[in-house]
Design a protein around this motif. Structure first.
Motif, PDB file in Angstrom:
ATOM      1  N   MET A   1      -3.642 -30.217  -5.924  1.00 36.69           N
ATOM      2  CA  MET A   1      -2.532 -30.159  -4.955  1.00 36.69           C
ATOM      3  C   MET A   1      -1.899 -28.928  -4.691  1.00 36.69           C
ATOM      4  N   PRO A   2      -1.843 -27.725  -5.865  1.00 38.71           N
ATOM      5  CA  PRO A   2      -1.166 -26.404  -5.800  1.00 38.71           C
ATOM      6  C   PRO A   2      -2.240 -25.786  -4.750  1.00 38.71           C
ATOM      7  N   LEU A   3      -3.365 -26.092  -4.693  1.00 34.18           N
ATOM      8  CA  LEU A   3      -4.514 -25.322  -3.898  1.00 34.18           C
ATOM      9  C   LEU A   3      -4.237 -25.767  -2.465  1.00 34.18           C
ATOM     10  N   TYR A   4      -4.064 -27.148  -2.211  1.00 37.37           N
ATOM     11  CA  TYR A   4      -3.553 -27.532  -0.769  1.00 37.37           C
ATOM     12  C   TYR A   4      -2.327 -26.560  -0.278  1.00 37.37           C
ATOM     13  N   LEU A   5      -1.406 -26.562  -1.067  1.00 33.85           N
ATOM     14  CA  LEU A   5      -0.145 -25.825  -0.605  1.00 33.85           C
ATOM     15  C   LEU A   5      -0.379 -24.474  -0.357  1.00 33.85           C
ATOM     16  N   VAL A   6      -1.256 -23.723  -1.444  1.00 35.80           N
ATOM     17  CA  VAL A   6      -1.468 -22.223  -1.026  1.00 35.80           C
ATOM     18  C   VAL A   6      -2.483 -22.188   0.012  1.00 35.80           C
ATOM     19  N   TRP A   7      -3.242 -22.984   0.168  1.00 35.29           N
ATOM     20  CA  TRP A   7      -4.053 -23.021   1.651  1.00 35.29           C
ATOM     21  C   TRP A   7      -3.341 -23.111   2.677  1.00 35.29           C
ATOM     22  N   LEU A   8      -2.484 -24.167   2.673  1.00 34.27           N
ATOM     23  CA  LEU A   8      -1.649 -24.316   3.991  1.00 34.27           C
ATOM     24  C   LEU A   8      -0.735 -23.403   4.076  1.00 34.27           C
ATOM     25  N   VAL A   9      -0.096 -22.539   3.248  1.00 36.41           N
ATOM     26  CA  VAL A   9       0.502 -21.435   3.490  1.00 36.41           C
ATOM     27  C   VAL A   9      -0.274 -20.210   4.232  1.00 36.41           C
ATOM     28  N   GLN A  10      -1.361 -19.874   3.491  1.00 33.61           N
ATOM     29  CA  GLN A  10      -2.489 -19.046   4.033  1.00 33.61           C
ATOM     30  C   GLN A  10      -2.745 -19.255   5.411  1.00 33.61           C
ATOM     31  N   VAL A  11      -3.286 -20.432   5.686  1.00 32.16           N
ATOM     32  CA  VAL A  11      -3.659 -20.768   6.986  1.00 32.16           C
ATOM     33  C   VAL A  11      -2.504 -20.635   8.081  1.00 32.16           C
ATOM     34  N   SER A  90     -18.394 -26.536   9.304  1.00 26.65           N
ATOM     35  CA  SER A  90     -18.174 -26.452   7.933  1.00 26.65           C
ATOM     36  C   SER A  90     -16.638 -26.266   7.459  1.00 26.65           C
ATOM     37  N   VAL A  91     -16.051 -25.434   8.403  1.00 27.30           N
ATOM     38  CA  VAL A  91     -14.473 -25.160   8.250  1.00 27.30           C
ATOM     39  C   VAL A  91     -13.854 -26.489   8.569  1.00 27.30           C
ATOM     40  N   GLY A  92     -13.986 -27.349   9.152  1.00 27.56           N
ATOM     41  CA  GLY A  92     -13.510 -28.415   9.611  1.00 27.56           C
ATOM     42  C   GLY A  92     -13.685 -29.392   8.445  1.00 27.56           C
ATOM     43  N   LEU A  93     -14.830 -29.510   7.932  1.00 28.65           N
ATOM     44  CA  LEU A  93     -14.890 -30.233   6.847  1.00 28.65           C
ATOM     45  C   LEU A  93     -14.201 -29.817   5.368  1.00 28.65           C
ATOM     46  N   LEU A  94     -14.364 -28.599   5.231  1.00 25.78           N
ATOM     47  CA  LEU A  94     -13.331 -28.069   4.046  1.00 25.78           C
ATOM     48  C   LEU A  94     -12.031 -28.101   4.317  1.00 25.78           C
ATOM     49  N   SER A  95     -11.445 -28.078   5.551  1.00 24.57           N
ATOM     50  CA  SER A  95     -10.133 -28.481   5.834  1.00 24.57           C
ATOM     51  C   SER A  95      -9.704 -29.945   5.452  1.00 24.57           C
ATOM     52  N   LEU A  96     -10.782 -30.682   5.825  1.00 26.94           N
ATOM     53  CA  LEU A  96     -10.392 -32.345   5.562  1.00 26.94           C
ATOM     54  C   LEU A  96     -10.666 -32.461   4.176  1.00 26.94           C
ATOM     55  N   VAL A  97     -11.215 -31.806   3.275  1.00 28.38           N
ATOM     56  CA  VAL A  97     -11.294 -32.021   2.141  1.00 28.38           C
ATOM     57  C   VAL A  97     -10.144 -31.390   1.320  1.00 28.38           C
ATOM     58  N   VAL A  98      -9.680 -30.301   1.509  1.00 25.14           N
ATOM     59  CA  VAL A  98      -8.625 -29.916   1.088  1.00 25.14           C
ATOM     60  C   VAL A  98      -7.500 -30.453   1.271  1.00 25.14           C
ATOM     61  N   THR A  99      -7.272 -31.005   2.508  1.00 21.89           N
ATOM     62  CA  THR A  99      -5.988 -31.757   3.263  1.00 21.89           C
ATOM     63  C   THR A  99      -5.969 -33.005   2.349  1.00 21.89           C
ATOM     64  N   GLY A 100      -7.040 -33.714   2.516  1.00 21.66           N
ATOM     65  CA  GLY A 100      -7.236 -35.333   1.963  1.00 21.66           C
ATOM     66  C   GLY A 100      -6.694 -35.208   0.282  1.00 21.66           C
ATOM     67  N   LEU A 101      -7.358 -34.201  -0.329  1.00 22.72           N
ATOM     68  CA  LEU A 101      -7.027 -34.278  -1.815  1.00 22.72           C
ATOM     69  C   LEU A 101      -5.670 -33.741  -2.186  1.00 22.72           C
ATOM     70  N   GLY A 102      -5.049 -32.765  -1.160  1.00 23.32           N
ATOM     71  CA  GLY A 102      -3.673 -32.398  -1.369  1.00 23.32           C
ATOM     72  C   GLY A 102      -2.722 -33.321  -1.062  1.00 23.32           C
ATOM     73  N   MET A 103      -2.916 -34.002   0.194  1.00 22.00           N
ATOM     74  CA  MET A 103      -2.133 -35.309   0.426  1.00 22.00           C
ATOM     75  C   MET A 103      -2.118 -36.271  -0.517  1.00 22.00           C
ATOM     76  N   ALA A 104      -3.422 -36.561  -1.087  1.00 20.86           N
ATOM     77  CA  ALA A 104      -3.505 -37.773  -2.028  1.00 20.86           C
ATOM     78  C   ALA A 104      -2.439 -37.326  -3.157  1.00 20.86           C
ATOM     79  N   GLY A 105      -2.696 -36.090  -3.655  1.00 22.82           N
ATOM     80  CA  GLY A 105      -1.936 -35.689  -4.896  1.00 22.82           C
ATOM     81  C   GLY A 105      -0.483 -35.628  -4.636  1.00 22.82           C
ATOM     82  N   LEU A 106       0.011 -35.411  -3.533  1.00 23.03           N
ATOM     83  CA  LEU A 106       1.525 -35.222  -3.209  1.00 23.03           C
ATOM     84  C   LEU A 106       1.908 -36.617  -3.043  1.00 23.03           C
TER      85      LEU A 106
END
Length: 134
Positions: A1-11, A90-106
């Protein structure tokens, strides 16, 4: 979840930097998107958790809950792909995985922080009345 938020801020920051220099909305993605993702996912999770505790029907059938989760998913995916130097599958798949895991955590924060979690787990794992267990 922290990874998702940091990634979201960065992108979000990278997308904002791609806007023209004189555009005053350059700050908007990085300031608005991460808090919106947190609020929408936790709000949907809270609604779901209160219905589980109260033993009412699933609120995931309500349109506003699904709309907020879909908005967060689409916006996060867009930022992930648009924020990349070279958008690809591959960028889309990575975005999907990070988003899915982050949203599930939140989404599960309200359940994980609840004092009622052990009671709900015991209630759900108990055999149904009249069930012989055979």
């Amino acid at each position: 979840m922290p990874l998702y938020l940091v990634w979201l801020v960065q992108v979000s920051y990278r997308i904002g930097q791609r806007l023209p220099e004189d555009d005053t909305s350059r700050w908007a993605p990085v300031v608005l998107l991460p808090p919106a993702a947190v609020v929408f996912c936790v709000m949907a999770g809270w609604t779901w958790w209160t219905s589980v505790v109260a033993r009412s029907g699933s609120p995931l059938r309500e349109r506003w809950v699904l709309a907020t989760l879909a908005f967060t998913l689409v916006t996060s995916m867009f930022c992930g792909v648009a924020g990349a130097d070279e958008p690809s599958v591959s960028v889309g798949l990575l975005s999907l995985v990070v988003t899915g895991l982050g949203m599930a955590g939140l989404f599960f924060i309200p359940a994980a922080c609840s004092r009622q979690l052990p009671d709900v787990v015991r209630r759900r794992s108990a055999p149904a009345p009249g069930d012989s267990g055979a």
